[in-house]
Scaffold this motif. Structure first.
Motif, PDB file in Angstrom:
ATOM      1  N   ILE A   8      -5.380   1.609  -0.679  1.00 35.90           N
ATOM      2  CA  ILE A   8      -5.855   0.315  -1.146  1.00 35.90           C
ATOM      3  C   ILE A   8      -6.567  -0.371   0.009  1.00 35.90           C
ATOM      4  O   ILE A   8      -6.041  -0.445   1.120  1.00 35.90           O
ATOM      5  N   GLN A  11      -9.242  -6.480  -3.797  1.00 34.33           N
ATOM      6  CA  GLN A  11      -8.638  -5.195  -3.465  1.00 34.33           C
ATOM      7  C   GLN A  11      -9.406  -4.113  -4.192  1.00 34.33           C
ATOM      8  O   GLN A  11      -9.890  -4.317  -5.303  1.00 34.33           O
ATOM      9  N   ALA A  53      -3.619   3.580 -11.822  1.00 33.35           N
ATOM     10  CA  ALA A  53      -3.473   2.193 -12.280  1.00 33.35           C
ATOM     11  C   ALA A  53      -2.003   1.886 -12.555  1.00 33.35           C
ATOM     12  O   ALA A  53      -1.510   0.798 -12.232  1.00 33.35           O
ATOM     13  N   TYR A  79      -0.210   1.398  -9.243  1.00 28.28           N
ATOM     14  CA  TYR A  79      -0.534   0.072  -8.713  1.00 28.28           C
ATOM     15  C   TYR A  79       0.304  -0.989  -9.445  1.00 28.28           C
ATOM     16  O   TYR A  79       0.901  -1.862  -8.825  1.00 28.28           O
ATOM     17  N   VAL A  84       2.327   1.749  -3.483  1.00 29.24           N
ATOM     18  CA  VAL A  84       1.342   2.341  -4.402  1.00 29.24           C
ATOM     19  C   VAL A  84       1.267   3.846  -4.169  1.00 29.24           C
ATOM     20  O   VAL A  84       1.305   4.639  -5.118  1.00 29.24           O
ATOM     21  N   GLN A  85       1.185   4.250  -2.904  1.00 27.90           N
ATOM     22  CA  GLN A  85       1.115   5.684  -2.593  1.00 27.90           C
ATOM     23  C   GLN A  85       2.366   6.418  -3.042  1.00 27.90           C
ATOM     24  O   GLN A  85       2.286   7.524  -3.578  1.00 27.90           O
ATOM     25  N   VAL A 145      -9.584   0.443  -4.652  1.00 20.90           N
ATOM     26  CA  VAL A 145      -8.951   1.741  -4.422  1.00 20.90           C
ATOM     27  C   VAL A 145      -9.869   2.569  -3.538  1.00 20.90           C
ATOM     28  O   VAL A 145     -11.089   2.558  -3.699  1.00 20.90           O
ATOM     29  N   GLY A 180       0.825  -1.217   0.000  1.00 21.19           N
ATOM     30  CA  GLY A 180       0.000   0.000   0.000  1.00 21.19           C
ATOM     31  C   GLY A 180       0.851   1.256   0.000  1.00 21.19           C
ATOM     32  O   GLY A 180       0.563   2.219  -0.703  1.00 21.19           O
ATOM     33  N   GLU A 192       3.284  -3.427  -7.934  1.00 15.39           N
ATOM     34  CA  GLU A 192       3.144  -4.876  -8.047  1.00 15.39           C
ATOM     35  C   GLU A 192       4.361  -5.520  -8.711  1.00 15.39           C
ATOM     36  O   GLU A 192       4.710  -6.656  -8.420  1.00 15.39           O
TER      37      GLU A 192
END
Length: 121
Positions: A25, A36, A63, A66, A9-10, A38, A6, A70
């Motif tokens: 997330i 999961q 996206a 993310y 992602v941020q 958003v 998380g 990943e």
């Protein structure tokens, strides 16, 4: 879903210029299946759908953030392929995405398909 994921992602979202609202997330497990979604961190109103707040370009950048979180480990993902990653992005976020892709290419193979000559240059 881990706290580190998380945060990744941020971090990617901030690097891509998403500053208007902080994406988060949410993870939920039900009947052995984890989903999961958003969410918007710190939203004062409950159940605000991100697609009602973020523009189309911001959703694309989110996206991408993310996806990058990943696939952060170059050992497990030796190459990345993108198809028009700057479609619908404003100039500010577009420049950040280009910078990010160039930085990624320093450590792994990055293939980008695009029809935009300005992006290519």
């Amino acid at each position: 879903m881990t706290k580190a994921f998380g945060q990744a992602v941020q971090q990617h979202a901030l690097e891509l210029g998403l500053k208007r609202a902080v994406p988060g997330i949410a993870s939920q497990t039900e009947y052995g299946k984890t989903t999961q979604s958003v969410l918007i961190e710190g939203a004062k109103l409950a159940n605000i759908a991100p697609h009602l707040v973020f523009s189309e370009g911001e959703q694309t950048a989110l996206a991408l953030a993310y996806f990058l979180a990943e696939h952060a480990d170059p050992v497990t993902t030796p190459a990345l392929i993108f198809d028009d990653p700057v479609t619908a992005l404003g100039h500010r976020i577009r420049a950040k995405v280009i910078d990010k892709l160039v930085a990624l290419a320093a450590g792994r193979q990055v293939v980008v398909f695009t029809h935009e000559l300005s992006f290519y240059c």
